[in-house]
Write a protein that holds these residues in place. Structure first.
Motif, PDB file in Angstrom:
ATOM      1  N   GLU A  82      42.645  64.189  25.573  1.00 24.57           N
ATOM      2  CA  GLU A  82      43.495  63.903  24.327  1.00 24.57           C
ATOM      3  C   GLU A  82      44.582  65.048  24.077  1.00 24.57           C
ATOM      4  N   ILE A  83      44.540  65.871  24.787  1.00 27.08           N
ATOM      5  CA  ILE A  83      45.619  67.039  24.819  1.00 27.08           C
ATOM      6  C   ILE A  83      46.868  66.255  25.445  1.00 27.08           C
ATOM      7  N   LEU A  84      46.821  65.302  26.139  1.00 28.03           N
ATOM      8  CA  LEU A  84      48.054  64.463  26.802  1.00 28.03           C
ATOM      9  C   LEU A  84      48.813  63.922  25.382  1.00 28.03           C
ATOM     10  N   GLY A 129      53.915  59.969  38.706  1.00 30.42           N
ATOM     11  CA  GLY A 129      54.675  59.587  37.485  1.00 30.42           C
ATOM     12  C   GLY A 129      54.529  60.623  36.169  1.00 30.42           C
ATOM     13  N   GLY A 130      53.506  61.366  36.365  1.00 31.81           N
ATOM     14  CA  GLY A 130      53.046  62.690  35.476  1.00 31.81           C
ATOM     15  C   GLY A 130      52.459  61.866  34.199  1.00 31.81           C
ATOM     16  N   ASP A 131      52.237  62.751  33.043  1.00 30.05           N
ATOM     17  CA  ASP A 131      51.526  62.216  31.990  1.00 30.05           C
ATOM     18  C   ASP A 131      50.334  61.732  32.077  1.00 30.05           C
ATOM     19  N   GLN A 132      49.699  62.507  33.001  1.00 27.65           N
ATOM     20  CA  GLN A 132      48.079  62.106  33.090  1.00 27.65           C
ATOM     21  C   GLN A 132      47.514  63.120  33.707  1.00 27.65           C
ATOM     22  N   ALA A 133      46.153  63.002  33.641  1.00 27.31           N
ATOM     23  CA  ALA A 133      45.167  63.898  34.138  1.00 27.31           C
ATOM     24  C   ALA A 133      44.429  63.353  35.356  1.00 27.31           C
TER      25      ALA A 133
END
Length: 671
Positions: free
Chosen positions: A261-263, A308-312
């Protein structure tokens, strides 16, 4: 006579009582002529000894036979021993039917009267086809009522009264629960390492006022520390946009359950910044030691950034797990990275004797256009180059024919896989375009034969990756590989000169992948198109490359007409099968379906011989790449696909529905 034969002769002759009786009888016969009384007595004694020996030998054999073959007594002893055996034990026949067991097995399954029941009915993980075929021992691990057992299966031969043998199997159950608990506790106490990068730090800071930048940084730091404390971990800032996190494995499940959820929390920070802040998180789990866990974390963060980032991304030894990935890739306006990659690429080409350019299987125009661009780069630097292509597909047949008919190339430009392997040498450079997965390349063997590999790709990075490349340029925010190569060409030499056919194909690749400059189109996309236009590209000629025949047009129209609306905003259709350009028709139909009001994503399937292909398209609200990855495919957030072999199209349809439902249940749809 050798030594062994001599011993055998001694045992058979001189150690037998009959031999000495015979000698005594001979002496009796001799004495009969000289001393008749003594000779007669000796002969009677020989006869008596012979009768006694024969009678005793028969009785001894009977006694020995009764002793050795007393099956009832032996089996009763054996049965008593197994009954008090400290471990649960079962005896089954070749088909898994239970013939005997000791009482301890009843403690395992809490049941009685197990004879003539099948072992699979009691333990689902144990079947008759798993039994050993020879003398080897088979080991299974099962769980019964939250207890863990190691089951050892041995082959046993039992003698029957008829003299034949019957094959049976003995199963020993060893309780391993304590060891499993200790192992789980040990794994929970191991330290996991996380690397956290801010994807768009520079862009976000430029979009916010100077006085608010410290507050923005403080908010990011506070949220990251608060999140780490939930898992009893610590966060240490390494760089202005990089963090190191340490926590115990037992808390990793908390992060998984909450979908990292930190994303979302970081993305929701708005204090005047025009762009949302996004994170990439790479976590290394279960390394043999801390350095290995750090290597896992580095591999995970590279994969997160490449997608692309924005992920874990979690790397657990050789397995990857993905969370997030909801936002679109952020375009980098600067071309510094492209210039540095171009300079490095030029040096690698200059050190090579020959260049082999390879794309993915079933190449499209973007793949072929990028290959043509790399071919021209090698030619400009005075190196021989070839494009590896086994067979032109319907998607590139028109372009392929234009290249051969142009008369611009005196030497052979295309090689098949066998010819390409023959060209490999110590200084052969292999350039892979529009793909980064080894199994998807036109000739995977080239990657094993060559030490010099360069990768250019614009797809989001997957777990399978060409990891031995000397140069990798992978940017998922770039619209197409043709755009990437067009930028690289501008820094290869001072004055670039492309042939008109090459400029046309490069522009065609950009046009197709951007859907006529609609999707994933940024400033650099138009700059690349302008560069190609200055080098002779003609939009009219490019448009003519995309013309379809009447049959293809009607097939595309049929796929749009027969589409089914699913979940109110998704269109799913099956294109007519076994067309020569079925993949192109499916892709065009998927694009066409997005023009329908209310449709946010489209999926079109087509059957080509024994393969089924899916073309997936989206307007951005639904990440079709995540859906296709569940089916073994991949791509981008708005453009993706998957392929199946030897699977009926109806079954593929059901799997697609299941993947969409799973995606929506995970909450991956952007709200």
């Amino acid at each position: 006579m050798n030594k062994s034969h001599y011993k055998t002769f001694i045992n058979r002759v001189f150690l037998q009582p009959h031999f000495y009786i015979l000698i005594l009888f001979v002496f009796g016969v001799i004495f009969l002529f000289y001393e008749p009384v003594i000779g007669f007595v000796a002969m009677l004694l020989c006869v008596a000894l012979l009768i006694f020996t024969l009678l005793w030998g028969k009785k001894g054999s009977q006694l020995e036979e009764r002793t050795l073959n007393k099956d009832y007594d032996f089996h009763s002893i054996h049965k008593d021993v197994l009954s008090y055996f400290p471990f649960p034990f079962i005896m089954v026949d070749a088909h898994g039917w239970i013939k005997w067991y000791n009482p301890r097995i009843e403690e395992v399954i809490k049941a009685k009267n197990l004879v003539n029941k099948n072992i699979q009915n009691l333990f689902l993980d144990i079947t008759a086809d798993q039994f050993p075929k020879g003398k080897e021992q088979v080991t299974k691990t099962i769980t019964v009522d939250n207890r863990h057992y190691n089951v050892y299966i041995d082959r046993v031969y039992l003698s029957q009264a008829s003299g034949s043998q019957r094959t049976m199997y003995g199963l020993y159950f060893i309780d391993n629960t304590h060891n499993m608990i200790l192992k789980e506790e040990n794994l929970k106490q191991k330290v996991s390492i996380g690397l956290i990068f801010i994807d768009n730090y520079e862009e976000v800071m430029q979009s916010v006022e100077d006085v608010r930048r410290p507050l923005l940084i403080a908010l990011i730091d506070r949220k990251l520390n608060s999140w780490a404390q939930q898992g009893e971990g610590i966060v240490k800032k390494l760089e202005k946009d990089q963090y190191l996190m340490l926590f115990y494995n037992e808390h990793l499940e908390k992060f998984r359950q909450k979908k990292f959820e930190i994303l979302d929390e970081i993305r929701q920070i708005h204090i005047g910044n025009e762009l949302p802040v996004t994170l990439s998180i790479g976590i290394g789990v279960n390394g043999k030691n801390l350095p290995q866990s750090m290597e896992y974390a580095k591999a995970a963060i590279d994969l997160a950034l490449g997608r692309g980032g924005d992920q874990a991304v979690i790397k657990n030894v050789d397995k990857y797990s993905f969370y997030g990935g909801k936002t679109k890739e952020v375009e980098k306006s600067t071309r510094v990275k492209a210039r540095m990659k171009a300079y490095a690429f030029r040096e690698i080409i200059e050190e090579s004797d020959e260049v082999l350019i390879m794309g993915h299987k079933n190449p499209d125009v973007d793949c072929l256009g990028a290959a043509i661009g790399v071919y021209r780069a090698a030619q400009l630097l005075g190196k021989k180059a070839y494009i590896v292509l086994n067979e032109p597909t319907s998607a590139i047949k028109t372009v392929y024919d234009k290249i051969l008919e142009s008369g611009e190339y005196e030497e052979k430009i295309f090689l098949n896989s066998i010819e390409a392997i023959g060209h490999t040498g110590e200084k052969t450079l292999v350039v892979v375009v529009d793909v980064h997965r080894p199994s998807y390349t036109e000739c995977p063997e080239l990657l094993e034969l060559s030490k010099n590999i360069v990768v250019f790709d614009h797809h989001r990075r997957s777990a399978e990756f060409i990891d031995n490349a000397v140069l990798t340029y992978l940017e998922p925010f770039i619209s197409s590989t043709c755009e990437m190569i067009a930028e690289i060409l501008q820094y290869i030499v001072d004055k670039v000169k492309l042939k008109p056919i090459e400029a046309d194909i490069l522009l065609a690749g950009i046009t197709i992948d951007t859907k006529n400059f609609v999707f994933k189109t940024g400033v650099r996309t138009f700059e690349a198109a302008a560069f190609l236009r200055r080098n002779g590209a003609d939009s009219t000629r490019v448009r003519m490359l995309f013309q379809n025949d009447m049959e293809s047009y009607q097939a595309r129209a049929a796929a749009v007409k027969d589409a089914r609306i699913y979940r109110k905003n998704m269109a799913i259709s099956i294109a007519p099968s076994d067309l020569k350009n079925g993949a192109v028709i499916a892709a065009q139909a998927a694009d066409e379906l997005l023009n329908i009001s209310g449709i946010k994503a489209s999926f079109v399937m087509c059957s080509i011989k024994n393969d089924v292909m899916i073309s997936a398209r989206s307007l951005g609200d639904i990440n079709v790449q995540l859906i296709m990855e569940k089916l073994g495919g991949g791509g981008h957030q708005t453009v993706a696909g998957a392929q199946f072999s030897e699977v009926p199209i109806d079954e593929v349809y059901d799997q697609l529905i299941e993947a969409i439902d799973e995606y929506l249940e995970e909450g991956a749809e952007r709200r």
